[in-house]
Design a protein around this motif. Structure first.
Motif, short mmCIF file in Angstrom:
data_model
loop_
_atom_site.label_atom_id
_atom_site.label_comp_id
_atom_site.label_asym_id
_atom_site.label_seq_id
_atom_site.Cartn_x
_atom_site.Cartn_y
_atom_site.Cartn_z
N GLN A 125 9.41 49.55 -20.15
CA GLN A 125 9.13 49.25 -21.55
C GLN A 125 7.63 49.36 -21.87
O GLN A 125 7.17 48.88 -22.90
N SER B 211 15.91 50.63 -16.71
CA SER B 211 15.48 49.54 -17.59
C SER B 211 15.06 48.26 -16.86
O SER B 211 14.39 47.42 -17.44
N VAL C 184 3.40 37.76 -1.72
CA VAL C 184 3.90 37.35 -3.04
C VAL C 184 5.06 38.19 -3.53
O VAL C 184 5.88 37.72 -4.33
N GLN D 41 12.05 48.19 -34.45
CA GLN D 41 13.24 48.70 -33.76
C GLN D 41 14.52 48.01 -34.22
O GLN D 41 15.61 48.38 -33.80
N HIS E 50 8.34 43.87 -27.18
CA HIS E 50 7.54 42.75 -26.68
C HIS E 50 7.58 42.70 -25.15
O HIS E 50 8.64 42.90 -24.56
N PRO E 51 6.44 42.42 -24.52
CA PRO E 51 6.40 42.42 -23.05
C PRO E 51 7.37 41.41 -22.40
O PRO E 51 7.71 41.58 -21.24
N GLU F 15 24.39 39.45 -19.60
CA GLU F 15 24.85 40.55 -18.75
C GLU F 15 26.30 40.41 -18.31
O GLU F 15 27.03 41.39 -18.23
N SER G 284 6.48 41.41 -5.75
CA SER G 284 6.16 42.36 -6.81
C SER G 284 5.51 41.68 -8.01
O SER G 284 6.04 40.73 -8.56
N ILE G 285 4.34 42.18 -8.41
CA ILE G 285 3.63 41.64 -9.57
C ILE G 285 3.23 42.79 -10.48
O ILE G 285 2.83 43.85 -10.00
N SER G 286 3.33 42.57 -11.79
CA SER G 286 2.94 43.61 -12.74
C SER G 286 1.90 43.11 -13.72
O SER G 286 1.94 41.96 -14.14
N LEU G 287 1.01 44.00 -14.11
CA LEU G 287 0.03 43.72 -15.15
C LEU G 287 0.15 44.80 -16.21
O LEU G 287 0.30 45.98 -15.88
N GLN G 288 0.07 44.38 -17.45
CA GLN G 288 0.20 45.34 -18.55
C GLN G 288 -0.83 45.04 -19.63
O GLN G 288 -1.15 43.87 -19.87
N GLY G 289 -1.35 46.07 -20.25
CA GLY G 289 -2.31 45.84 -21.32
C GLY G 289 -2.87 47.14 -21.86
O GLY G 289 -2.37 48.22 -21.55
N GLN H 219 11.90 42.45 -21.41
CA GLN H 219 12.59 42.94 -20.21
C GLN H 219 12.35 42.06 -19.00
O GLN H 219 12.61 42.45 -17.88
N SER I 245 -0.45 41.21 -20.28
CA SER I 245 0.71 40.53 -19.71
C SER I 245 0.71 40.57 -18.20
O SER I 245 0.31 41.56 -17.61
N LEU I 246 1.20 39.48 -17.62
CA LEU I 246 1.40 39.43 -16.18
C LEU I 246 2.84 39.05 -15.92
O LEU I 246 3.40 38.18 -16.60
N GLN I 247 3.45 39.69 -14.94
CA GLN I 247 4.84 39.41 -14.63
C GLN I 247 5.04 39.35 -13.13
O GLN I 247 4.38 40.07 -12.38
N GLY I 248 5.92 38.46 -12.68
CA GLY I 248 6.18 38.37 -11.25
C GLY I 248 7.15 37.26 -10.92
O GLY I 248 7.78 36.68 -11.81
N PRO I 249 7.27 36.95 -9.64
CA PRO I 249 8.20 35.91 -9.22
C PRO I 249 7.66 34.52 -9.56
O PRO I 249 6.56 34.17 -9.17
#
Lengths: 400, 400
Positions: free
Chosen positions: B275, B269, B290, A392, A271-272, A170, B292-297, A275, A294-298
């Motif tokens: 995405q 983005s 905690v 892509q 792909h998860p 960046e 911000s947490i995200s789950l994707q699937g 980003q 997928s799980l995303q977080g701090p």
């Protein structure tokens, strides 16, 4: 009912976060547990450096003082390094205390010992905080995906190295400039080897492997590559192709062994993990019924880590599901092809026929597919593994 | 121990997925539950259209046949529509059966009734499959984030509308072309209103609201906007600014009420939903400890949905944590500013002072920040709400 008595080992960022969270959310925790939670004592290294907001809480630099307290129900380990944490937790378990730890290195080495000892003494070991901070990945795997078998996992498990890679791209910083920035912001230690060489991510992968497969990968067979060699030129070049470097920990149950690696890979935008930026962590799992989740977080920080510890605390009395590792899990076929980006105009010419060239994607970059049998030929060349769809990525006229 | 007897209502995609999963993973499920699971009967509408692989299993078109079987432990609802599902599940509960449902519309209307009835009869209601298919969001909220309070949630909860938006952008299709493609691929029904107008996502948001806040939003106060009005020109224009349209369901605990909306928003983005493409689902939650947490699937499909149902089946005997909704949850302040993209050169001129213009981001697009008090002025203009950081959006010289 008497209060649940907690002893806290360590009063650094994580320790303070736990202390504050217990105090701040006392009413909520009491409702969930049916009893009050009290921090009875805090162990620190240097008494002169710490003061507790509550005078009733014992502050000590002797672990024997902690053990001497009549009723400690739970010992929370918020210190770093294999020792003295391992010794302390063993002693705590033998005294009948539940233990909760955020100490990944110690737990990577000694999780079996501690869990077996805990089972003997009828107590539990919580370790959600050892992997990916506030992301509830351990409990997701232990409690929510029971009927599913996870076949493979890929994760960004170290926020510091992810931060460095993000800032290099960046802000057009060199590796060392980005590292300095990470140190200034408190994300990286004075000695950053643990993060940037992948040790920290490896410890976390080891802990995940035990949860997923009931065993660790053979440490010596693990690929562990750091990110210090990545240049801004490489980052820019691949960025122009729509690819990003990520420092990814991978686990896979192969027919004969658990494959584990921590290394920089290229990730395409589908792909998860693509980003997942800055100090964020994320984990992508492939499970045999549900598919990809997928799980995303701090991945670190005072309150995200405290969150993981407090959630463990709420659940210390939960029944444990007995995982069935012995079952026939169809392992990922060793014939599974992996996709690689190979660099250098000449490199591509000498590839054996068993490596199939997908296409040229840039002036000096080719996309190839290798099977387990042909992979060694690929690895001899300048290359990076690629995660995600190749759709892509630009198509370039083939010019051999 | 005798086998756990299951009756399956419906033998469409989801029903077949459940049937096959139970058979295929019998050994695994037996280990987890400590007993075998047997599908005892399957209810279908039209007997002539179905045949079961196992002749011992009762195939019937009469629900009374299901109720007539002496020992049914669990009734799994894999049919659609409010009725007859609601009636069937009430009768099953009264007979002492646990129930598991994938029927979102029915459950959005009647979750309280069914859960209260189940509590009276000492059985449980599993509904993981009603929201976001294979993503274990319900159990994550119920079992893993107990000490945390979730303050707000944003999700892509309908795979069909997300697929349409993705294809419009990627393949330059009009809305109706993308819809036709979705229908050809089996993602959209002949009557697509449920998906593209946001009804389906709304039902899921309502179910999530009950889990999070113990109550539903007032249905009449919900904003529900579909995606049929979005043009390929709009998509292209915002794509050039680095923004994507997503059909997002939002829930937020405000001081006086639960705010719920399903509408197209612009996502930058940096946001975890950016995405999430094609038929994928994802949920981003803001929790007070905690973060911000995200789950994707996978949000739908035969085996992802079956996975959710089988995981519920494994856990039918679990103790339920009593959520404490009555506690002081600091609601998201009603003064919280939201960010909007306003379109049209003239529109920006008439804004009241309380709306602050962040900057011009394109020829005819401005980024503004509105508080709860000034939001009505923004909403009168052609606008879309924006999720995610504004840092990556281009800066354009201000020209009023």
């Amino acid at each position: 009912m008497t209060a649940l008595q907690v002893a806290l080992l360590g009063y650094g960022t994580v320790g303070k976060g736990v202390y504050q969270t217990i105090h701040q959310h006392q009413a909520r925790i009491r409702k969930l547990l049916g009893r009050e939670v009290k921090v009875a004592a805090v162990l620190v290294k240097d008494l002169s450096k710490h003061e507790l907001p509550d005078q009733e809480v014992i502050l000590t630099d002797q672990f024997s003082d902690i053990l001497g307290i009549e009723h400690i129900d739970v010992v929370i380990d918020a210190i770093v390094g294999v020792e003295p944490g391992f010794t302390y937790l063993q002693e705590a378990i033998k005294k009948g205390c539940h233990v909760i730890t955020a100490n990944k290195e110690m737990f990577a080495y000694h999780s079996s010992t501690l869990q077996n000892l805990a089972a003997e003494h009828g107590v539990t070991v919580g370790f959600e905080a050892t992997v990916a901070g506030g992301i509830p990945i351990i409990q997701t795997l232990k409690k929510l995906l029971n009927a599913n078998k996870v076949q493979s996992l890929q994760g960004i498990l170290n926020g510091t190295s992810n931060f460095i890679l993000t800032k290099m791209r960046e802000e057009q910083l060199s590796f060392s400039e980005a590292l300095t920035l990470a140190q200034q912001l408190g994300y990286a230690e004075a000695d950053p080897a643990n993060d940037i060489e992948g040790h920290d991510a490896f410890y976390k992968a080891v802990i995940l492997s035990e949860v997923l497969f009931g065993e660790q990968p053979v440490w010596e067979d693990t690929v562990r590559e750091g990110i210090a060699e990545i240049t801004i030129d490489q980052i820019d070049y691949f960025h122009s192709l729509g690819l990003r470097f990520k420092h990814v920990a991978s686990l896979e149950k192969a027919a004969d062994a658990i494959k584990c690696s921590v290394k920089p890979v290229l990730v395409s935008s589908s792909h998860p993990l693509y980003q997942v930026e800055n100090v964020q962590n994320a984990i992508n799992i492939e499970a045999d019924i549900v598919g990809s989740i997928s799980l995303q977080g701090p991945g670190a920080g005072m309150f995200p880590t405290a969150s993981a510890i407090i959630e463990d605390l709420i659940h210390i009395d939960d029944k444990e599901y007995i995982p069935c590792f012995d079952e026939e899990l169809s392992p990922v076929s060793s014939a599974t092809a992996s996709v690689w980006v190979i660099l250098g105009k000449s490199a591509i010419i000498d590839l054996p026929d068993s490596v199939s060239i997908i296409r040229k994607i840039g002036d000096t970059a080719w996309l190839v597919e290798a099977t387990e049998d042909s992979i060694s030929a690929v690895k001899e060349l300048p290359c990076f593994q690629l995660l995600g769809s190749v759709d892509q990525i630009p198509k370039v006229e083939k010019v051999y």
